[in-house]
Design a protein around this motif. Structure first.
Motif, PDB file in Angstrom:
ATOM      1  N   GLN A 101      40.372  35.510  38.514  1.00 24.99           N
ATOM      2  CA  GLN A 101      41.753  35.987  38.474  1.00 24.99           C
ATOM      3  C   GLN A 101      41.814  37.490  38.202  1.00 24.99           C
ATOM      4  OE1 GLN A 101      44.202  33.852  35.690  1.00 24.99           O
ATOM      5  NE2 GLN A 101      45.938  35.203  35.967  1.00 24.99           N
ATOM      6  N   GLU A 102      40.970  37.976  37.310  1.00 26.83           N
ATOM      7  CA  GLU A 102      40.909  39.415  37.025  1.00 26.83           C
ATOM      8  C   GLU A 102      40.440  40.192  38.253  1.00 26.83           C
ATOM      9  OE1 GLU A 102      39.487  39.515  32.372  1.00 26.83           O
ATOM     10  OE2 GLU A 102      37.977  39.092  33.905  1.00 26.83           O
ATOM     11  N   PHE A 106      42.324  43.072  40.623  1.00 30.36           N
ATOM     12  CA  PHE A 106      41.666  44.350  40.892  1.00 30.36           C
ATOM     13  C   PHE A 106      41.574  44.595  42.396  1.00 30.36           C
ATOM     14  CE2 PHE A 106      37.881  46.892  41.739  1.00 30.36           C
ATOM     15  CZ  PHE A 106      38.173  48.025  40.994  1.00 30.36           C
ATOM     16  N   TYR A 107      41.178  43.585  43.162  1.00 31.13           N
ATOM     17  CA  TYR A 107      41.084  43.736  44.616  1.00 31.13           C
ATOM     18  C   TYR A 107      42.433  44.138  45.207  1.00 31.13           C
ATOM     19  CZ  TYR A 107      36.739  40.961  44.174  1.00 31.13           C
ATOM     20  OH  TYR A 107      35.498  40.483  43.825  1.00 31.13           O
ATOM     21  N   ALA A 108      43.522  43.577  44.680  1.00 28.31           N
ATOM     22  CA  ALA A 108      44.850  43.917  45.187  1.00 28.31           C
ATOM     23  C   ALA A 108      45.144  45.400  44.968  1.00 28.31           C
ATOM     24  CB  ALA A 108      45.908  43.047  44.511  1.00 28.31           C
ATOM     25  N   MET A 115      41.184  51.894  49.358  1.00 26.56           N
ATOM     26  CA  MET A 115      39.851  52.398  49.006  1.00 26.56           C
ATOM     27  C   MET A 115      38.775  51.536  49.639  1.00 26.56           C
ATOM     28  SD  MET A 115      40.130  53.098  44.945  1.00 26.56           S
ATOM     29  CE  MET A 115      41.411  54.097  44.243  1.00 26.56           C
ATOM     30  N   GLY A 116      37.672  52.171  49.988  1.00 30.02           N
ATOM     31  CA  GLY A 116      36.499  51.424  50.404  1.00 30.02           C
ATOM     32  C   GLY A 116      35.847  50.822  49.168  1.00 30.02           C
ATOM     33  N   LEU A 117      35.463  49.565  49.248  1.00 31.51           N
ATOM     34  CA  LEU A 117      34.922  48.865  48.082  1.00 31.51           C
ATOM     35  C   LEU A 117      33.698  48.058  48.468  1.00 31.51           C
ATOM     36  CD1 LEU A 117      35.194  47.783  45.103  1.00 31.51           C
ATOM     37  CD2 LEU A 117      36.583  45.930  46.082  1.00 31.51           C
ATOM     38  N   CYS A 168      34.220  36.129  48.726  1.00 32.29           N
ATOM     39  CA  CYS A 168      33.309  37.094  49.355  1.00 32.29           C
ATOM     40  C   CYS A 168      33.572  37.300  50.838  1.00 32.29           C
ATOM     41  CB  CYS A 168      31.863  36.620  49.176  1.00 32.29           C
ATOM     42  SG  CYS A 168      31.371  36.407  47.458  1.00 32.29           S
ATOM     43  N   SER A 169      34.263  36.373  51.482  1.00 31.29           N
ATOM     44  CA  SER A 169      34.349  36.368  52.945  1.00 31.29           C
ATOM     45  C   SER A 169      35.024  37.600  53.536  1.00 31.29           C
ATOM     46  CB  SER A 169      35.038  35.098  53.433  1.00 31.29           C
ATOM     47  OG  SER A 169      36.365  35.037  52.936  1.00 31.29           O
ATOM     48  N   ASP A 170      36.024  38.170  52.881  1.00 29.32           N
ATOM     49  CA  ASP A 170      36.739  39.315  53.435  1.00 29.32           C
ATOM     50  C   ASP A 170      36.369  40.631  52.762  1.00 29.32           C
ATOM     51  OD1 ASP A 170      38.093  37.677  55.207  1.00 29.32           O
ATOM     52  OD2 ASP A 170      39.775  37.368  53.837  1.00 29.32           O
ATOM     53  N   ARG A 171      35.290  40.633  52.013  1.00 30.46           N
ATOM     54  CA  ARG A 171      34.886  41.817  51.252  1.00 30.46           C
ATOM     55  C   ARG A 171      33.413  42.128  51.502  1.00 30.46           C
ATOM     56  NH1 ARG A 171      38.939  43.711  48.959  1.00 30.46           N
ATOM     57  NH2 ARG A 171      40.616  42.318  48.388  1.00 30.46           N
ATOM     58  N   ASP A 172      33.035  43.341  51.198  1.00 30.73           N
ATOM     59  CA  ASP A 172      31.633  43.740  51.238  1.00 30.73           C
ATOM     60  C   ASP A 172      31.026  43.354  49.881  1.00 30.73           C
ATOM     61  OD1 ASP A 172      29.130  44.878  51.578  1.00 30.73           O
ATOM     62  OD2 ASP A 172      29.876  46.943  51.640  1.00 30.73           O
ATOM     63  N   VAL A 173      30.508  42.159  49.798  1.00 30.43           N
ATOM     64  CA  VAL A 173      29.933  41.643  48.553  1.00 30.43           C
ATOM     65  C   VAL A 173      28.434  41.490  48.749  1.00 30.43           C
ATOM     66  CG1 VAL A 173      29.936  39.759  46.870  1.00 30.43           C
ATOM     67  CG2 VAL A 173      32.074  40.421  48.002  1.00 30.43           C
TER      68      VAL A 173
END
Length: 177
Positions: A101-102, A106-108, A115-117, A168-173
């Motif tokens: 949840q935190e 933060f992602y939002a 920003m690139g993350l 993780c699917s929509d992010r660079d993890v």
């Protein structure tokens, strides 16, 4: 992602977020990332220790005391992160976010700021992490910012929520070895 133009060149500042349970090696990894990406490192533990370390903790309501101060630090860290990214400086954050949840909140913020993350997930078996934390408490070496008592280690370890596939699917993890 924020693109900045300096002398005709485009500078693309990037945000690196490190997550994982206590003792997973986040601080050591953060130092490595800073060298690789010429980034500024900000850690919640450093802010908490520097600002509130000498303060007396209340006998009752200790968790609430901590959370209120943590949240204030996180707001200041976020404000500074936006300024640094805005001038083209890469940032490495080690700010907790042990629960999904935190992280979602933060992602939002990151998405809103465009920003690139890159998110790095570090973990290790609990007994390995426990031994690392004990050693760090005793040695007070380069990554030491505050002592982690055994009961806090256990509490924080119980609260850790590793990211699931859909997070993780929509992010660079990345999961560094």
């Amino acid at each position: 992602m924020l693109d900045l133009v300096y002398d005709g060149r485009i500078a693309m500042a990037h945000l690196h977020l490190i997550i994982g349970p206590v003792g997973a090696g986040k601080s050591t990894f953060a130092l490595q990332l800073c060298r690789e990406h010429q980034a500024i490192r900000m850690t919640l533990d450093d802010w908490m220790a520097g600002l509130f370390g000498p303060d007396e903790r209340p006998a009752i309501g200790r968790l609430e005391w901590y959370i209120e101060r943590r949240d204030r630090c996180l707001e200041q860290i976020w404000k500074l992160t936006k300024e640094l990214i805005g001038i083209g400086t890469n940032v490495v954050l080690e700010i907790g976010l042990i629960q999904r949840q935190e992280r979602e909140a933060f992602y939002a913020r990151v998405d809103e700021a465009r920003m690139g993350l890159t998110v790095y997930v570090l973990d290790a078996p609990r007994e390995v992490r426990r031994a690392r934390v004990q050693r760090r408490n005793e040695e007070k070496g380069a990554t030491f910012s505050m002592e982690v008592p055994p009961h806090f280690f256990e509490l924080a370890s119980d609260m850790w929520e590793p990211p699931e596939e859909d997070e993780c699917s929509d992010r660079d993890v990345r999961f560094p070895g």
